[in-house]
Design a protein around this motif. Structure first.
Motif, PDB file in Angstrom:
ATOM      1  N   HIS A   1       0.834  -1.212   0.000  1.00 23.35           N
ATOM      2  CA  HIS A   1       0.000   0.000   0.000  1.00 23.35           C
ATOM      3  C   HIS A   1       0.867   1.260   0.000  1.00 23.35           C
ATOM      4  O   HIS A   1       0.494   2.271  -0.595  1.00 23.35           O
ATOM      5  CB  HIS A   1      -0.913  -0.026   1.233  1.00 23.35           C
ATOM      6  CG  HIS A   1      -1.755   1.193   1.378  1.00 23.35           C
ATOM      7  ND1 HIS A   1      -2.867   1.432   0.615  1.00 23.35           N
ATOM      8  CD2 HIS A   1      -1.623   2.274   2.181  1.00 23.35           C
ATOM      9  CE1 HIS A   1      -3.396   2.595   0.947  1.00 23.35           C
ATOM     10  NE2 HIS A   1      -2.667   3.130   1.908  1.00 23.35           N
ATOM     11  N   PHE A   2       2.021   1.176   0.651  1.00 28.41           N
ATOM     12  CA  PHE A   2       2.892   2.355   0.745  1.00 28.41           C
ATOM     13  C   PHE A   2       4.034   2.314  -0.271  1.00 28.41           C
ATOM     14  O   PHE A   2       4.982   3.080  -0.175  1.00 28.41           O
ATOM     15  CB  PHE A   2       3.440   2.494   2.177  1.00 28.41           C
ATOM     16  CG  PHE A   2       2.353   2.827   3.169  1.00 28.41           C
ATOM     17  CD1 PHE A   2       1.837   4.116   3.235  1.00 28.41           C
ATOM     18  CD2 PHE A   2       1.816   1.858   4.003  1.00 28.41           C
ATOM     19  CE1 PHE A   2       0.818   4.432   4.115  1.00 28.41           C
ATOM     20  CE2 PHE A   2       0.799   2.161   4.892  1.00 28.41           C
ATOM     21  CZ  PHE A   2       0.296   3.456   4.950  1.00 28.41           C
ATOM     22  N   ASP A   3       3.935   1.410  -1.232  1.00 19.86           N
ATOM     23  CA  ASP A   3       4.967   1.311  -2.264  1.00 19.86           C
ATOM     24  C   ASP A   3       4.506   2.100  -3.487  1.00 19.86           C
ATOM     25  O   ASP A   3       3.327   2.422  -3.640  1.00 19.86           O
ATOM     26  CB  ASP A   3       5.165  -0.173  -2.620  1.00 19.86           C
ATOM     27  CG  ASP A   3       6.453  -0.420  -3.383  1.00 19.86           C
ATOM     28  OD1 ASP A   3       7.254   0.533  -3.528  1.00 19.86           O
ATOM     29  OD2 ASP A   3       6.647  -1.555  -3.838  1.00 19.86           O
ATOM     30  N   MET A   4       5.422   2.387  -4.381  1.00 21.29           N
ATOM     31  CA  MET A   4       5.101   3.042  -5.652  1.00 21.29           C
ATOM     32  C   MET A   4       4.377   2.023  -6.541  1.00 21.29           C
ATOM     33  O   MET A   4       4.855   0.895  -6.698  1.00 21.29           O
ATOM     34  CB  MET A   4       6.428   3.475  -6.280  1.00 21.29           C
ATOM     35  CG  MET A   4       6.361   3.776  -7.720  1.00 21.29           C
ATOM     36  SD  MET A   4       6.174   5.537  -7.900  1.00 21.29           S
ATOM     37  CE  MET A   4       6.167   5.696  -9.662  1.00 21.29           C
ATOM     38  N   ALA A   5       3.232   2.406  -7.104  1.00 24.25           N
ATOM     39  CA  ALA A   5       2.478   1.492  -7.975  1.00 24.25           C
ATOM     40  C   ALA A   5       2.649   1.985  -9.414  1.00 24.25           C
ATOM     41  O   ALA A   5       1.802   2.722  -9.933  1.00 24.25           O
ATOM     42  CB  ALA A   5       1.022   1.446  -7.559  1.00 24.25           C
ATOM     43  N   PHE A   6       3.746   1.588 -10.026  1.00 24.52           N
ATOM     44  CA  PHE A   6       4.139   2.164 -11.313  1.00 24.52           C
ATOM     45  C   PHE A   6       3.065   1.997 -12.392  1.00 24.52           C
ATOM     46  O   PHE A   6       2.655   2.957 -13.045  1.00 24.52           O
ATOM     47  CB  PHE A   6       5.473   1.534 -11.768  1.00 24.52           C
ATOM     48  CG  PHE A   6       6.005   2.154 -13.014  1.00 24.52           C
ATOM     49  CD1 PHE A   6       6.621   3.400 -12.978  1.00 24.52           C
ATOM     50  CD2 PHE A   6       5.854   1.524 -14.243  1.00 24.52           C
ATOM     51  CE1 PHE A   6       7.092   3.990 -14.135  1.00 24.52           C
ATOM     52  CE2 PHE A   6       6.319   2.111 -15.399  1.00 24.52           C
ATOM     53  CZ  PHE A   6       6.941   3.340 -15.343  1.00 24.52           C
ATOM     54  N   GLU A   7       2.560   0.770 -12.536  1.00 21.71           N
ATOM     55  CA  GLU A   7       1.561   0.515 -13.598  1.00 21.71           C
ATOM     56  C   GLU A   7       0.290   1.310 -13.365  1.00 21.71           C
ATOM     57  O   GLU A   7      -0.271   1.910 -14.283  1.00 21.71           O
ATOM     58  CB  GLU A   7       1.198  -0.970 -13.630  1.00 21.71           C
ATOM     59  CG  GLU A   7       2.171  -1.783 -14.409  1.00 21.71           C
ATOM     60  CD  GLU A   7       1.794  -3.251 -14.414  1.00 21.71           C
ATOM     61  OE1 GLU A   7       0.627  -3.585 -14.125  1.00 21.71           O
ATOM     62  OE2 GLU A   7       2.679  -4.063 -14.684  1.00 21.71           O
ATOM     63  N   LEU A   8      -0.158   1.312 -12.127  1.00 21.41           N
ATOM     64  CA  LEU A   8      -1.380   2.049 -11.774  1.00 21.41           C
ATOM     65  C   LEU A   8      -1.205   3.535 -12.088  1.00 21.41           C
ATOM     66  O   LEU A   8      -2.062   4.163 -12.720  1.00 21.41           O
ATOM     67  CB  LEU A   8      -1.684   1.848 -10.278  1.00 21.41           C
ATOM     68  CG  LEU A   8      -2.833   2.671  -9.711  1.00 21.41           C
ATOM     69  CD1 LEU A   8      -4.179   2.212 -10.284  1.00 21.41           C
ATOM     70  CD2 LEU A   8      -2.873   2.571  -8.184  1.00 21.41           C
ATOM     71  N   GLU A   9      -0.068   4.083 -11.683  1.00 20.34           N
ATOM     72  CA  GLU A   9       0.159   5.514 -11.877  1.00 20.34           C
ATOM     73  C   GLU A   9       0.261   5.862 -13.360  1.00 20.34           C
ATOM     74  O   GLU A   9      -0.269   6.875 -13.813  1.00 20.34           O
ATOM     75  CB  GLU A   9       1.398   5.973 -11.109  1.00 20.34           C
ATOM     76  CG  GLU A   9       1.181   5.827  -9.614  1.00 20.34           C
ATOM     77  CD  GLU A   9       2.146   6.603  -8.746  1.00 20.34           C
ATOM     78  OE1 GLU A   9       2.846   7.489  -9.264  1.00 20.34           O
ATOM     79  OE2 GLU A   9       2.193   6.306  -7.543  1.00 20.34           O
TER      80      GLU A   9
END
Ligand code: UTP
Length: 295
Positions: free
Chosen positions: A73-81
């Motif tokens: 949850h607190f990680d970077m979500a590259f694909e989502l972003e």
């Protein structure tokens, strides 16, 4: 243990999230309790927001099996972003989930031996600094937030602090309870602590409510701590041993606390927060009134 560490700022916080969440089964079979949302934010997000408001920089999650969603949850979500950007959707909704690289550390509690044991599992990361503890299933809502209020108190008195609140006497046996000493405003000296006392033996009706600032010496006490109430290694028992050795105070939180570890408390928090939110208060109030009228 009689030496108090020099007053250092509270930069680190431990979030024990390795509990089994049995009261919310089957919901918590594959999803950590701390990821259950109050409206659109998981419980852990409220605790992390409160920590940041109090100036805390490093977040230490004590996790267990099946809890990786909390770290993600607190990680970077590259694909989502990337997908959201392509669709021209605003990314500011993800802002609270961003943590500076290196400021999130996860340690494992391999066996859920209790809250005291969970805290001890973070000893290497906490090191020789005072630190905060957040129990994320206790949702604290107020201005300032509970930990900010505690950090302000810490700056005055140092030592160890716990947040407390008053409950009806018949409820004390479910909680850690303090024996109160001298009181000054929202600060109360703590002269004793007892975990889940019998109602007639409880030294007060002031219960420990899920936020702590502790000196690193507590880790040495936890190291030797034996099993306490409920067959678990209790943080309360370890803290009780620090009383008399180091300053120990309770802070009465000026806001509201919701026990989201219980189902009714979770529903109460959801309703209360919905009724405070500008984007939905009117709609939810109308729904609640209609449901109440229907009986
Ligand atoms: P609780 O007893 O309220 O949580 O522990 P639980 O065990 O998850 O829930 P139930 O009672 O089975 O429904 C208080 C806090 O301590 C953590 C929990 O994650 C929660 O934040 N905890 C508890 C640990 O991290 N490890 C443990 O061994 C026990």
């Amino acid at each position: 243990m009689s030496e108090i560490s020099p007053r250092k700022p509270i930069r680190k916080a431990v979030f024990p999230v390795a509990g089994l969440g049995t009261r919310f089964l089957p919901a918590t079979k594959a999803i950590p309790k701390e990821m259950l949302p109050i409206i659109d934010r998981p419980l852990i997000q409220y605790a992390v927001d409160e920590a940041r408001e109090a100036g805390i920089e490093q977040l230490i999650f004590v996790t267990g099996r099946g809890k990786t969603a909390i770290v993600e949850h607190f990680d970077m979500a590259f694909e989502l972003e990337t997908t959201m950007k392509d669709r021209e959707k605003a990314l500011d909704v993800l802002e609270p989930t961003r943590i500076q690289p290196g400021n999130l550390v996860a340690v494992r509690q391999q066996v859920p031996l209790g809250l005291g044991h969970a805290i001890w599992c973070a000893r290497a990361i906490v090191g020789d600094e005072p630190f905060a503890i957040f129990l994320p299933d206790e949702l604290m809502i107020g201005t300032p937030g509970c930990m900010k209020q505690m950090v302000e108190a810490y700056e005055k008195v140092g030592g160890n602090l716990i947040s407390v609140l008053e409950v009806p006497q018949e409820e004390v046996s479910s909680y850690g309870v303090i024996a109160p000493g001298k009181r000054e405003g929202d600060l109360t000296e703590v002269t004793g602590l007892v975990e889940k006392p019998r109602r007639e033996e409880a030294p007060s009706n002031l219960i420990i409510s899920g936020r702590y600032i502790l000196q690193p010496e507590v880790m040495r006490v936890l190291e030797k701590q034996s099993i306490g109430a409920g067959g678990e290694i209790q943080l309360t028992d370890a803290m009780a041993q620090m009383i008399g050795q180091q300053p120990f105070h309770a802070v009465t939180f000026g806001g509201k606390r919701y026990d989201c570890g219980s189902k009714a408390g979770f529903v109460e928090a959801t309703l209360a927060i919905a009724l405070q939110r500008e984007d939905m208060a009117d709609e939810v109030r109308a729904i609640a009134q209609r449901l109440l009228a229907e009986g």
